[in-house]
Design a protein around this motif. Structure first.
Motif, short mmCIF file in Angstrom:
data_model
loop_
_atom_site.label_atom_id
_atom_site.label_comp_id
_atom_site.label_asym_id
_atom_site.label_seq_id
_atom_site.Cartn_x
_atom_site.Cartn_y
_atom_site.Cartn_z
N ILE A 184 0.83 -1.20 0.00
CA ILE A 184 0.00 0.00 0.00
C ILE A 184 0.86 1.25 0.00
O ILE A 184 0.43 2.33 -0.43
CB ILE A 184 -0.98 0.00 1.20
CG1 ILE A 184 -2.11 1.00 0.98
CG2 ILE A 184 -0.24 0.32 2.49
CD1 ILE A 184 -3.10 0.60 -0.07
N PHE A 185 2.11 1.14 0.46
CA PHE A 185 3.04 2.27 0.47
C PHE A 185 3.97 2.25 -0.74
O PHE A 185 4.32 3.31 -1.27
CB PHE A 185 3.86 2.26 1.76
CG PHE A 185 3.01 2.30 3.00
CD1 PHE A 185 2.43 3.49 3.41
CD2 PHE A 185 2.77 1.15 3.74
CE1 PHE A 185 1.64 3.54 4.55
CE2 PHE A 185 1.98 1.18 4.88
CZ PHE A 185 1.41 2.38 5.29
N ASP A 186 4.33 1.05 -1.20
CA ASP A 186 5.26 0.94 -2.33
C ASP A 186 4.54 1.05 -3.67
O ASP A 186 5.11 1.55 -4.65
CB ASP A 186 6.00 -0.39 -2.27
CG ASP A 186 6.84 -0.53 -1.02
OD1 ASP A 186 7.19 0.51 -0.42
OD2 ASP A 186 7.12 -1.68 -0.62
N LEU A 238 -4.55 0.34 -4.09
CA LEU A 238 -5.89 0.88 -3.89
C LEU A 238 -6.87 0.30 -4.90
O LEU A 238 -8.02 0.00 -4.57
CB LEU A 238 -5.86 2.41 -3.99
CG LEU A 238 -5.19 3.14 -2.82
CD1 LEU A 238 -5.11 4.64 -3.10
CD2 LEU A 238 -5.95 2.88 -1.52
N THR A 239 -6.40 0.16 -6.15
CA THR A 239 -7.25 -0.47 -7.16
C THR A 239 -7.55 -1.91 -6.77
O THR A 239 -8.70 -2.37 -6.86
CB THR A 239 -6.55 -0.44 -8.53
OG1 THR A 239 -6.28 0.91 -8.90
CG2 THR A 239 -7.42 -1.09 -9.60
N GLY A 240 -6.51 -2.63 -6.33
CA GLY A 240 -6.72 -4.01 -5.91
C GLY A 240 -7.61 -4.12 -4.69
O GLY A 240 -8.41 -5.06 -4.57
N LEU A 241 -7.50 -3.16 -3.78
CA LEU A 241 -8.36 -3.18 -2.60
C LEU A 241 -9.82 -3.08 -3.00
O LEU A 241 -10.66 -3.86 -2.51
CB LEU A 241 -7.98 -2.01 -1.68
CG LEU A 241 -8.85 -1.80 -0.44
CD1 LEU A 241 -8.79 -3.00 0.47
CD2 LEU A 241 -8.43 -0.53 0.29
N ALA A 242 -10.14 -2.15 -3.87
CA ALA A 242 -11.53 -1.99 -4.31
C ALA A 242 -12.02 -3.21 -5.08
O ALA A 242 -13.20 -3.56 -5.03
CB ALA A 242 -11.66 -0.73 -5.17
N ALA A 243 -11.10 -3.86 -5.81
CA ALA A 243 -11.47 -5.03 -6.62
C ALA A 243 -11.35 -6.34 -5.85
O ALA A 243 -11.53 -7.42 -6.44
CB ALA A 243 -10.60 -5.08 -7.87
#
Length: 407
Positions: free
Chosen positions: A139-141, A147-152
């Motif tokens: 999430i930092f690198d 963020l895209t993967g989190l939503a998906a």
């Protein structure tokens, strides 16, 4: 004997009544949530008491099968009415998909809260290594991709990775419930084939970013969820999926004893592991001869199935689960989502404290009981709120001629 009073099992005292809430469902789900919390705090002494130490499966299998049972009971009625032409497909599907949406929101909130916890702890305690745990560093690198993967639902943090698979299974649940209502055994046969092919070919949903796949492959874990669904569908009708059969019961119980010997008698365990290795050398697929959790390997699966059958056949367990001493576990089970979410966050908070104070002899003994007490508090608050809402929704009593009547 009338349908509501029909006995479902042949063992003395093990009867169930259609429409009556089975105390075992809530009690076992509550126990599974406690074990998940304890297992998610590695290094504590209470881990030795959880299910995974006494068999191949653990609380994750219990979570999926009990979630399937609960879904089968809760949602199959509307689906059956639609199948019989008494309701709409929208009415049947909407509650299931609404639940999936709620789970999606919970997954988002849990992930964000855990990310914030680890980021703050790394800063406050000057422990940058905390950001390298559980796939948090991405999430930092790789912020945009993460963020895209989190939503998906393709970016997962360790120990916060069970709900995505459950969400996918709930989205597909209307199809499984429809099939299970019409033909439960063919439905299970198809599900078993998907499980076998999924494990054999290592089918999974890819992670993004980072590669690899989900920790709980939906292609394989769907089987134990569908098994729970079909059990729940029959249970709602006051029936059993598999009748109690004494020879079958003895075979299932004997297998559980065999697994205990496998784990606790070292020479026998070595011998059995060698036989499984030889079976693999002869060409047996990895999902048959290993204990792979992401693909729900056969030893884990068959142990969970045997355990479910044995537990369902013991009438004493129904009485124990209905006892007032089991009321706290039943409360946890009734408030399963809130308890699971808070328990996951608390477990990771405990991991942070143990990482910050690695030499503490007290924290491993103290933190798990405190976390368990906290989830009981969470369940009690939600239980009280639910009771208050039901009371507020109940029409007020009115008096007529000195008698109290319900409006």
């Amino acid at each position: 004997m009338s349908q509501p009073e029909r006995k479902l099992v042949s063992f003395p005292g093990a009867a169930a009544v259609r429409g009556q809430r089975d105390p075992r469902i809530d009690a076992f789900r509550g126990a599974a949530l406690v074990m998940i919390l304890i297992d998610h705090i590695p290094g504590n002494p209470y881990e030795a008491l959880t299910l995974r130490n006494f068999g191949f499966s653990d609380a994750a299998e219990a979570f999926f099968v009990m979630s399937g049972v609960a879904a089968g009971i809760a949602y199959s009625g509307r689906m059956e009415r639609w199948t019989n032409g008494e309701g709409s497909l929208r009415e049947a599907v909407t509650p299931i998909w609404h639940r999936a949406w709620v789970l999606y929101l919970v997954q988002m909130v849990m992930t964000v809260v855990v990310l914030a916890m680890f980021a703050m702890a790394a800063n406050v305690f000057l422990r940058p290594e905390l950001l390298q745990m559980h796939n948090i560093s991405r999430i930092f690198d790789q912020t945009g991709a993460a963020l895209t993967g989190l939503a998906a639902l393709s970016y997962h943090i360790g120990y916060v990775n069970i709900l995505p698979t459950y969400i996918v299974l709930l989205l597909l649940a209307p199809l499984a419930i429809r099939a299970g209502l019409r033909a439960p055994w063919p439905t299970l046969a198809v599900s078993a084939c998907i499980w076998f092919v999924g494990g054999w070919l290592r089918l999974n949903v890819p992670n993004y970013p980072g590669g690899g796949g989900w920790f709980f492959s939906p292609f394989t874990w769907q089987f134990i969820f569908v098994l729970g669904l079909t059990i729940g569908i029959r249970h709602r009708r006051g029936e059993r999926l598999v009748p109690v059969n004494r020879p079958l019961f003895l075979v299932a119980a004997g297998f559980l004893v065999l697994v205990l010997a496998w784990k606790f008698i070292p020479p026998f365990g070595v011998w059995m592991n060698n036989k499984m290795w030889l079976l693999g050398k002869l060409g047996a697929p990895a999902n048959i001869v290993t204990h792979d959790k992401p693909f729900l390997a056969f030893p884990r699966l068959i142990h969970a199935v045997a355990l479910v059958y044995v537990v369902s056949c013991l009438p004493q367990l129904r009485d124990w689960c209905a006892h007032r001493l089991a009321a706290p576990l039943r409360m946890l089970g009734r408030q399963g989502l809130a308890v699971f979410a808070w328990g996951s966050v608390l477990a990771l908070g405990c991991q942070i404290l143990l990482k910050v104070e690695p030499g503490s002899a007290l924290l491993p003994w103290l933190l798990p009981p405190l976390a368990v007490l906290a989830i009981f508090g969470v369940a009690a608050v939600h239980e009280r709120n639910r009771t208050a809402k039901r009371t507020a929704a109940t029409p007020p009593a009115r008096t007529t001629g000195g008698l109290v009547a319900r409006a």
